[in-house]
Design a protein around this motif. Sequence first.
Motif, PDB file in Angstrom:
ATOM      1  N   THR A  83      -1.547   7.061  -7.108  1.00  0.00           N
ATOM      2  CA  THR A  83      -1.003   5.891  -6.421  1.00  0.00           C
ATOM      3  C   THR A  83      -0.668   4.828  -7.457  1.00  0.00           C
ATOM      4  O   THR A  83      -1.438   4.559  -8.375  1.00  0.00           O
ATOM      5  CB  THR A  83      -2.004   5.325  -5.406  1.00  0.00           C
ATOM      6  N   VAL A  84       0.473   4.235  -7.298  1.00  0.00           N
ATOM      7  CA  VAL A  84       0.936   3.199  -8.210  1.00  0.00           C
ATOM      8  C   VAL A  84       0.472   1.866  -7.657  1.00  0.00           C
ATOM      9  O   VAL A  84       0.621   1.597  -6.466  1.00  0.00           O
ATOM     10  CB  VAL A  84       2.473   3.247  -8.317  1.00  0.00           C
ATOM     11  N   PRO A  85      -0.122   1.021  -8.493  1.00  0.00           N
ATOM     12  CA  PRO A  85      -0.573  -0.271  -7.986  1.00  0.00           C
ATOM     13  C   PRO A  85       0.606  -1.098  -7.493  1.00  0.00           C
ATOM     14  O   PRO A  85       1.731  -0.951  -7.962  1.00  0.00           O
ATOM     15  CB  PRO A  85      -1.250  -0.928  -9.191  1.00  0.00           C
ATOM     16  N   ALA A  86       0.319  -1.975  -6.557  1.00  0.00           N
ATOM     17  CA  ALA A  86       1.362  -2.831  -5.984  1.00  0.00           C
ATOM     18  C   ALA A  86       1.919  -3.751  -7.055  1.00  0.00           C
ATOM     19  O   ALA A  86       1.272  -4.048  -8.053  1.00  0.00           O
ATOM     20  CB  ALA A  86       0.790  -3.642  -4.840  1.00  0.00           C
ATOM     21  N   GLY A  87       3.103  -4.210  -6.814  1.00  0.00           N
ATOM     22  CA  GLY A  87       3.749  -5.089  -7.794  1.00  0.00           C
ATOM     23  C   GLY A  87       4.815  -4.303  -8.517  1.00  0.00           C
ATOM     24  O   GLY A  87       5.351  -3.337  -8.015  1.00  0.00           O
TER      25      GLY A  87
END
Length: 115
Positions: A83-87
């Motif tokens: 999962t890619v962090p938000a932003g």
Amino acid sequence: MNITQLQRFVAVAEHLHFPRAAEALGIPLASLYTSIDKLEAEVGHALFARDSNGTRLTAPGELLLAEAKERIAAAPAPAAKPTVPAGGKAKASKGKGRAPVVKGQPKPYKKRQGR
């Protein structure tokens, strides 16, 4: 034979229609044709008979179908995608190469425009 090719083969064998199988898999039709062609080259036999009546499995295709389902069931589950962090990445300003102007402060040596 990799699992992806076998999954695509099984989808076509179940649908007996290449465009519907590609839609069900969520892949381009050209990619599906390429995968089946590579699988047929690897096996050395035609797996599907395509004619004016439609698409049907050949005898080698029916044998491979049973084996493909077994291999897919025995294969380990695919690894979860990280999962890619938000932003996201900060984007550069689209100015003319100057530092951005702070809102509310007039530019030096410029007359203020009237509205």
